[in-house]
Design an enzyme around this catalytic site. Structure first.
Site, mmCIF file in Angstrom:
data_model
loop_
_atom_site.group_PDB
_atom_site.id
_atom_site.type_symbol
_atom_site.label_atom_id
_atom_site.label_comp_id
_atom_site.label_asym_id
_atom_site.label_seq_id
_atom_site.Cartn_x
_atom_site.Cartn_y
_atom_site.Cartn_z
ATOM 1 N N SER A 90 -35.355 32.305 20.272
ATOM 2 C CA SER A 90 -35.975 30.983 20.350
ATOM 3 C C SER A 90 -35.105 29.897 19.754
ATOM 4 O O SER A 90 -35.586 28.815 19.439
ATOM 5 C CB SER A 90 -37.316 30.992 19.614
ATOM 6 O OG SER A 90 -38.136 31.974 20.141
ATOM 7 N N ASP A 120 -24.127 30.179 13.377
ATOM 8 C CA ASP A 120 -25.366 30.869 12.988
ATOM 9 C C ASP A 120 -25.115 31.897 11.884
ATOM 10 O O ASP A 120 -25.860 31.970 10.909
ATOM 11 C CB ASP A 120 -25.984 31.582 14.195
ATOM 12 C CG ASP A 120 -26.579 30.602 15.200
ATOM 13 O OD1 ASP A 120 -26.261 29.408 15.113
ATOM 14 O OD2 ASP A 120 -27.357 31.046 16.058
HETATM 15 C C1 MEV Z 1 -27.129 26.807 20.281
HETATM 16 O O1 MEV Z 1 -27.893 27.295 19.162
HETATM 17 C C2 MEV Z 1 -26.308 25.609 19.870
HETATM 18 C C3 MEV Z 1 -25.363 25.109 20.954
HETATM 19 O O2 MEV Z 1 -24.711 23.956 20.421
HETATM 20 C C4 MEV Z 1 -24.332 26.149 21.338
HETATM 21 C C5 MEV Z 1 -23.324 26.486 20.242
HETATM 22 O O3 MEV Z 1 -23.045 25.646 19.382
HETATM 23 O O4 MEV Z 1 -22.793 27.570 20.314
HETATM 24 C C6 MEV Z 1 -26.107 24.684 22.197
#
Ligand code: MEV
EC number: 2.7.1.36
Length: 304
Positions: A90, A138
């Site tokens: 999500s 992330d």
């Molecule tokens: C996805 O969470 C965020 C985007 O900017 C893709 C990325 O930075 O890899 C859409």
């Protein structure tokens, strides 16, 4: 037995633009993925998806993390239990939180001595192994915790602001949305480049507002950012319904977070308004989750 946990994340500003080198602000949130690891005579992985051995279909991130950790220790007998507060797929960094938390649990169980930097790098490699592409953001934010300006990774402080997440429960593909933006940019290069650059400028102004704890300005900038994300085609009807309902109940600002197209939106709200905002998101068909920004990255919770 070791229990570790790692947080998910939201983008306050700058998703998509960050792919083109523009600034973004990403924050770890209090929703966490917990991983228990203990010695066993074979590999066993348990989650809401069921039980498996090393299995790249059912448990790809944990399986890939185990494979990567074999570089540091003989990880051939371990039992892993996963318990997550993060909705999967999500845009809240659930796979990064799971990966980083698994690596940290194995790191301690097998006394590998990996540093946080090594865990973040290894987590990024695991995401590559599974997805074929990944952004290091992330896994970095999940490992370190806190609020970061990207791509510089400068750490910012932002305390005491209520975040209400609204989950549309519609999955979307980050790869497809990033490709769509690239296609739009190829077709209308001047227009889309200037939109992405304006998002970068919004982030730049946002950093100033974050540093001053000026939530009203942060909210207004989030709303402008959302307008531009809509203009490059990453919004959706469901996201807009949740975003407008949150704003109508007094949120400082609201926007999608992550790739868009579905997934989640976020609303920044004063503590006195989070219940109303949450109720409004629910009435508009979303699943609300009230949370906060956290400085707590990956941690070992218990050792037995
Ligand atoms: C996805 O969470 C965020 C985007 O900017 C893709 C990325 O930075 O890899 C859409």
């Amino acid at each position: 037995m070791i229990t570790s946990s790692a947080p998910g994340k939201i983008y306050l500003f700058g998703e998509h633009a960050v792919v083109y080198g523009e600034n973004a602000i990403c924050c770890a949130i209090e929703l966490r993925t917990h991983v228990q690891a203990e010695f066993n005579d074979h590999i066993e992985i348990n989650s809401v998806l069921g039980r498996s051995g090393l299995n790249f279909e059912k448990h790809p991130y944990v399986s890939a993390a185990i494979e990567r950790m074999k570089e540091f220790a003989p990880v051939d007998g371990v039992k892993i239990n996963i318990n997550s507060e993060l909705p999967v797929g999500s845009g809240l960094g659930s796979s990064a939180a799971l990966t980083v938390s698994t690596i940290q649990a194995l790191n301690h169980l097998f006394h590998c001595g990996l540093s946080l930097e090594q865990i973040a790098d290894l987590g990024y490699n695991v995401e590559w192994d599974v997805q074929g592409n990944a952004s290091p953001t992330d896994t970095y934010v999940s490992t370190m915790g806190g609020v970061f300006m990207l791509p510089s990774r400068r750490k910012l402080e932002l305390n005491d602001c209520g975040i209400v997440i609204g989950d549309t429960k519609k999955n979307s593909s980050t790869k497809k949305l990033v490709t769509n933006v690239a296609e739009l940019k190829n077709r209308f290069p001047e227009i889309v480049t200037s939109i992405l650059s304006t998002i970068g400028k919004i982030t730049y102004c946002g950093e100033y507002s974050v540093c001053n704890g000026d939530y009203e300005s942060i909210g207004k900038l989030m709303n402008i950012n959302q307008g531009l994300l809509d203009s490059i085609g990453v919004g959706s009807l469901e996201l807009s319904q949740l975003i407008y309902s949150a704003r109508s109940k007094g949120a400082y600002g609201a926007k999608l977070t992550g790739a868009g197209g579905g997934g989640c939106m976020i609303a920044l709200a004063d503590a006195s308004k989070t219940v109303d905002v949450s109720d409004a998101i629910k009435s508009a068909g979303g699943v609300p989750i009230t949370t906060n920004i956290t400085d707590k990255g990956v941690v070992v919770e218990t050792k037995r």
